[in-house]
Enzyme design. Structure first.
Site, PDB file in Angstrom:
ATOM      1  N   CYS A  39       0.856  -1.190   0.000  1.00 35.93           N
ATOM      2  CA  CYS A  39       0.000   0.000   0.000  1.00 35.93           C
ATOM      3  C   CYS A  39       0.892   1.241   0.000  1.00 35.93           C
ATOM      4  O   CYS A  39       1.997   1.215   0.539  1.00 35.93           O
ATOM      5  CB  CYS A  39      -0.878  -0.027   1.248  1.00 35.93           C
ATOM      6  SG  CYS A  39      -1.913   1.429   1.477  1.00 35.93           S
ATOM      7  N   SER A  41       0.646   3.675   1.799  1.00 36.11           N
ATOM      8  CA  SER A  41       0.913   4.115   3.186  1.00 36.11           C
ATOM      9  C   SER A  41       2.239   3.525   3.689  1.00 36.11           C
ATOM     10  O   SER A  41       2.998   4.194   4.398  1.00 36.11           O
ATOM     11  CB  SER A  41      -0.230   3.715   4.116  1.00 36.11           C
ATOM     12  OG  SER A  41      -1.441   4.269   3.663  1.00 36.11           O
ATOM     13  N   HIS A  44       4.876   5.645   2.168  1.00 33.74           N
ATOM     14  CA  HIS A  44       5.026   6.935   2.870  1.00 33.74           C
ATOM     15  C   HIS A  44       5.977   6.767   4.058  1.00 33.74           C
ATOM     16  O   HIS A  44       6.780   7.640   4.347  1.00 33.74           O
ATOM     17  CB  HIS A  44       3.677   7.438   3.395  1.00 33.74           C
ATOM     18  CG  HIS A  44       2.736   7.949   2.347  1.00 33.74           C
ATOM     19  ND1 HIS A  44       3.125   8.734   1.295  1.00 33.74           N
ATOM     20  CD2 HIS A  44       1.386   7.800   2.212  1.00 33.74           C
ATOM     21  CE1 HIS A  44       2.063   9.048   0.551  1.00 33.74           C
ATOM     22  NE2 HIS A  44       0.997   8.476   1.080  1.00 33.74           N
ATOM     23  N   HIS A  60       0.424  -3.799   6.238  1.00 35.69           N
ATOM     24  CA  HIS A  60      -0.787  -3.753   7.074  1.00 35.69           C
ATOM     25  C   HIS A  60      -1.995  -4.313   6.331  1.00 35.69           C
ATOM     26  O   HIS A  60      -3.057  -4.431   6.895  1.00 35.69           O
ATOM     27  CB  HIS A  60      -1.066  -2.313   7.513  1.00 35.69           C
ATOM     28  CG  HIS A  60      -1.266  -1.384   6.351  1.00 35.69           C
ATOM     29  ND1 HIS A  60      -0.215  -0.922   5.597  1.00 35.69           N
ATOM     30  CD2 HIS A  60      -2.388  -0.893   5.781  1.00 35.69           C
ATOM     31  CE1 HIS A  60      -0.680  -0.155   4.628  1.00 35.69           C
ATOM     32  NE2 HIS A  60      -1.999  -0.128   4.697  1.00 35.69           N
ATOM     33  N   CYS A 167      -7.141  -3.330   3.424  1.00 34.82           N
ATOM     34  CA  CYS A 167      -6.949  -1.877   3.301  1.00 34.82           C
ATOM     35  C   CYS A 167      -7.570  -1.300   2.041  1.00 34.82           C
ATOM     36  O   CYS A 167      -8.505  -0.522   2.122  1.00 34.82           O
ATOM     37  CB  CYS A 167      -5.476  -1.508   3.394  1.00 34.82           C
ATOM     38  SG  CYS A 167      -5.269   0.296   3.393  1.00 34.82           S
TER      39      CYS A 167
END
Ligand code: NAD
Ligand code: ZN
Ligand code: ZN
Length: 368
Positions: A39, A41, A44, A60, A167
């Site tokens: 993902c 995220s 990031h 995650h 997610c």
């Protein structure tokens, strides 16, 4: 022991290490991971845009099989198939008690500490703790999570598809259905056609939107959005996204605009392409110090609703199984979301592909 992908320093590739893994404590579940999605995220974090304690096991969006349960665990048992919930809500904070487990204060605290609820982590390397992103630490052959983070699911869905629910599907479909509450016959624009954006598009289509405009910079992915329900596409490399969306909506703007990249500029674009009294939903995650510039006079005079959406405003114990049922009923597409499969050892190749925008979703398949 568990082989895992560890981030030691921001901006560096993940390194594959054999970590020590403790046993699950009271209220915890050990999961043998079968699949985990990459993902943005996670990316990031790699780039240092979401500051967290290091070293950390990222990942995650995952699914696996319960290997062992700690004392007092009642909701899952050994052998259950589970999807990881990266917002393991406490059930007792003010948000949980008022029906917003997505905003749970305890889960937000655990995101910042990179630990399990007791403040420690089950991964370690040479006797030092290795943190777990969003309690999940899914880029590991085995992980140990709080009971609330392991949601039991039906057994007939392949793990790679189930992992997506964790997610990208929950976030995207939930942003459209729970947060925006897209109405039949409405108009929608989605900026960023990645793992999350594709699911906002299919969520809006499921809700009956009549016009869905996908905005991205990768032409091949824009073409694919049509099979998920997009009616129009805009290549933001070639055209100004706001003008293009206004042109496609008789100069009015869309009822609902979503940002699913994580850039302040495109967040402002989403607001600027929303019609008066329409709704702008920010899903993309920018760094904590960044700000979005919005015309102040427009706030009252155009009366738009500007909101955010976290985990698609979902309640995983209820929503993950529902989303999988929608898939089984042929109403959600999951297979075409996976555009590349990697082994854990190839994880940095997966992130390179994510960075270049070439994948819809890349997924790690764990070896048997
Ligand atoms: N709010 C939440 O609960 C939540 C959950 C998951 C992910 N996210 C965030 O959502 C964002 C998207 O995540 P993802 O995994 O789908 O990412 P992704 O990398 O799969 O998708 C991002 C897309 O944006 C496109 N893009 C990049 N720059 C662009 C530009 N200038 N104009 C138009 N398109 C552009 C890329 O080509 C890519 O298709 C990230 O910020 C991620 O952290 C938020
Ligand atoms: Zn995610
Ligand atoms: Zn709570």
């Amino acid at each position: 022991m568990a082989k895992a992908a560890v981030l030691h320093r921001y901006g560096e590739p993940l390194s594959i290490e054999e970590l020590d893994l403790a046993s699950p404590k009271r209220g915890e579940v050990k999961v043998k991971m079968k699949a985990a999605g990459l993902c943005h995220s996670d990316w990031h974090v790699v780039q240092g845009q979401l500051p967290l304690p290091l070293p950390i096991v990222l990942g995650h969006e995952g699914a696996g099989i319960v290997e062992e349960v700690g004392e007092g665990v009642t909701s899952v048992k050994q052998g259950d198939h589970v999807v990881l919930n990266w917002v393991p809500s406490c059930g007792t904070c003010s948000y949980c008690r008022t029906g917003r487990p997505d905003l749970c204060e305890e889960a937000a605290r655990l995101m910042a500490t990179g630990t399990l609820p007791d403040g420690t982590t089950r991964f370690s390397l040479h006797g030092k703790p290795v943190y777990q992103f969003l309690t999940a630490g899914a880029f590991s052959e085995y992980t140990i999570v709080p009971e609330q983070a392991a949601i039991p699911i039906r057994r007939d869905v392949p793990f790679e598809l189930a992992a997506l629910i964790s997610c990208s599907v929950m976030t995207g479909v939930g942003a459209a259905i729970h947060t925006a509450q897209v109405r039949p016959g409405s108009t929608v624009a989605v900026i960023g056609a990645g793992g999350v954006g594709f699911n906002i598009i299919q969520g809006a289509a499921l809700a009956g939107a009549k016009q869905i405009i996908a905005v991205d910079i990768v032409e091949e992915k824009l073409a694919m959005t049509k099979t998920f329900g997009a009616t129009h596409t805009v290549n933001a490399r070639e055209d100004d996204a706001v003008s293009a969306v206004l042109d496609l909506t008789d100069g009015i703007g869309v009822d609902y605009a979503f940002e699913a990249i994580g850039r302040p500029e495109t967040m402002a674009d989403a607001y600027n392409m929303t019609r008066k009294a329409g709704t702008t939903v920010i899903v993309g995650i920018a760094a904590p110090h960044e700000a979005v510039e919005i015309n102040a006079f427009s706030l009252p005079s155009q009366s738009k609703a500007l909101t955010g959406s976290w985990l698609g405003q979902g309640n995983p114990p209820i929503d993950y199984p529902k989303l999988l049922d929608l898939y089984a009923a042929g109403k959600l597409k999951l297979e075409p979301l996976i555009s590349a499969v990697y082994s854990l050892d190839q994880i940095n190749d997966g992130f390179a592909a994510l960075k270049s925008g070439q994948n819809i979703r890349g997924i790690i398949r764990f070896e048997e």
